[in-house]
Scaffold this active site. Structure first.
Site, mmCIF file in Angstrom:
data_model
loop_
_atom_site.group_PDB
_atom_site.id
_atom_site.type_symbol
_atom_site.label_atom_id
_atom_site.label_comp_id
_atom_site.label_asym_id
_atom_site.label_seq_id
_atom_site.Cartn_x
_atom_site.Cartn_y
_atom_site.Cartn_z
ATOM 1 N N HIS A 132 0.854 -1.165 -0.111
ATOM 2 C CA HIS A 132 0.118 -0.074 0.066
ATOM 3 C C HIS A 132 0.840 1.229 0.189
ATOM 4 O O HIS A 132 0.353 2.313 -0.382
ATOM 5 C CB HIS A 132 -0.943 -0.164 1.120
ATOM 6 C CG HIS A 132 -2.284 -1.082 0.960
ATOM 7 N ND1 HIS A 132 -2.693 -1.532 2.129
ATOM 8 C CD2 HIS A 132 -2.816 -1.343 -0.185
ATOM 9 C CE1 HIS A 132 -3.852 -2.269 1.476
ATOM 10 N NE2 HIS A 132 -3.515 -2.214 0.113
ATOM 11 N N HIS A 178 -4.832 -6.140 -10.636
ATOM 12 C CA HIS A 178 -3.403 -5.562 -10.126
ATOM 13 C C HIS A 178 -2.438 -5.673 -11.314
ATOM 14 O O HIS A 178 -1.582 -4.776 -11.740
ATOM 15 C CB HIS A 178 -3.022 -6.060 -8.902
ATOM 16 C CG HIS A 178 -3.665 -5.542 -7.645
ATOM 17 N ND1 HIS A 178 -3.628 -4.250 -7.271
ATOM 18 C CD2 HIS A 178 -4.712 -6.002 -7.210
ATOM 19 C CE1 HIS A 178 -4.287 -4.062 -6.255
ATOM 20 N NE2 HIS A 178 -4.862 -5.144 -6.177
#
Length: 432
Positions: free
Chosen positions: A258, A410
């Site tokens: 993240h 992703h």
């Protein structure tokens, strides 16, 4: 497979990135579409569907993204019309099966087309907006849907006092006290995509607000990096899932994936804002990315681990009102040394954006090092797509290629993002 397993391809070549997207889509195209509605969500490594009746909002939306972005990328190929039709098929399922006309929200999970979990997640709404924006990029008319999702978030999830979105509510929109950075990060991503799709500046302005509040104001409360879990007043919750640091969706600790994902988003915002971009975007992106690689890269076996935390947090949390750990000098320990596919993919995109923004060769080197690792260990050269989770020694933990939530959004998204930077198609290049 278009690309051979060896040698490792040159991922500075746009044609290689396009070929990898095509190879990944070749895994999903023949088996993902459910003619009765939506997509199948549960695939083993060889493509076998192991649960045909369960649906998860995150996969339902991410598959729309996958097919819409493929339709846009390969507009000049025979697959374009089919991919666009698949994206429309997925949007219809979102509106007819997931969406609740009474509340305006979207069921989190379905079983045999019937809502199973009606919890309203801002994380889920982020992907609804991303799906709608991606479909618009592919030429589908989703303007009304995007407006509706924006209004839904404004009416229920937006917290004007703190300038961030609330996290999860029950079926009657009563919010739990938990606040999370992850929903806000993916809403930032979706808002950027919405701006790209239609040029509406309200989306970009809100994305910048989220980025500022999360990566500067909130990160200052947690030692300079983005912590995952927060109380309702947006004070740090150091103890959430402390007893479960390997939790799949809400692990304790700092997630390097993240940090790099935020770095990518900050640089995307900087590119879109051009000469008017705030001067904090680039140094903050560098800081988050550099810290993630410094603390998360596994020198022995390669790849980035899932979670780390300061030694000062190993056994106890800071006392209420005490300053956060000094992350600049604190020794770190890994609280989860598994390797997740999405962490490597987001780092790839962030590394290339940093190279583009700074011209520093070390970021290009990181980009190539990350691709080399992923190509050797994560990419399934026999069947296509990426494996999901490896242990520290790069051994698969199971044969579940794509359970709910994992649609290779992703991995293909990283390729789409790098291609966009290479082409300058949705980013204003800044003078270095």
């Amino acid at each position: 497979m278009t690309l051979p397993a060896t040698p490792v391809p040159d991922f500075t070549d746009p044609g290689v990135l396009r070929a990898h997207i095509a190879d990944t889509m070749a895994f999903y195209r023949p088996r993902a579409l459910d003619p009765d509605g939506g997509f199948f969500h549960y695939f083993r490594d060889d493509g076998t569907v192991y649960d045909r009746s369960h649906r998860h909002l995150v996969s339902s939306t991410r598959f729309v993204y996958d097919f819409a972005m493929a339709a846009a990328e390969f507009a000049d190929t025979p697959h374009a019309d089919g991919d666009r039709a698949a994206a429309l098929h997925g949007l219809r399922f979102l509106g007819e099966a997931h969406r609740d006309p009474a509340s305006g929200g979207y069921a989190w999970t379905l079983r045999d087309g019937v809502p199973e979990d009606r919890t309203h997640h801002s994380y889920g709404l982020a992907f609804v907006l991303l799906a709608q924006a991606s479909a618009r990029k592919a030429g589908l008319d989703t303007v009304a849907g995007m407006d509706e999702t924006w209004d839904l978030l404004e009416r229920h999830a937006w917290d004007p006092t703190h300038g961030l979105y609330r996290d999860e509510a029950d079926a009657h929109w009563r919010y739990a006290p938990y606040r999370g950075q992850n929903a806000n990060m993916h809403l930032c991503e979706a808002l950027i995509a919405a701006h790209e799709a239609g040029g509406d500046d309200r989306y970009l302005a809100r994305a910048l607000t989220l980025a500022d509040h999360m990566t500067r104001r909130q990160a200052a409360l947690s030692g300079g990096l983005v912590w995952e879990h927060w109380h309702a007043d947006w004070s740090v919750d150091w103890d959430y899932h402390r007893d479960d640091p390997r939790h799949l969706f809400r692990p304790w600790g700092f997630q390097p994936g993240h940090q790099v994902e935020w770095a990518k988003l900050l640089l995307s915002l900087r590119a879109h804002l051009g000469a008017g971009a705030p001067d904090w975007l680039l140094p903050t992106a560098r800081h988050l990315y550099d810290a993630a690689l410094a603390h998360g890269w596994d020198d022995a076996h390669g790849g980035i681990v899932y979670g780390f935390a300061p030694d000062a947090l190993r056994d106890a949390s800071p006392a209420p009102g005490a300053p956060p750990p000094d992350l600049a000098s604190a020794p770190m320990f890994w609280c989860d040394d598994d390797k997740y596919f999405w962490v490597q993919a987001e780092a790839i995109a962030a590394a290339w954006r940093l190279f583009d923004a700074t011209g520093e060769a070390r970021y290009r080197d990181d980009y190539l090092r990350l691709w080399d690792y992923a190509w050797r260990h994560f990419v399934d050269h026999a069947h296509g797509a990426w494996y999901r989770i490896l242990d520290r020694h790069n051994r698969k933990v199971d044969d579940l290629k794509s359970p709910a939530g994992k649609t290779d959004y992703h991995t293909m998204g990283a390729c789409h993002d790098v291609l966009a930077v290479m082409r300058g198609t949705h980013a204003t290049r800044l003078a270095r």
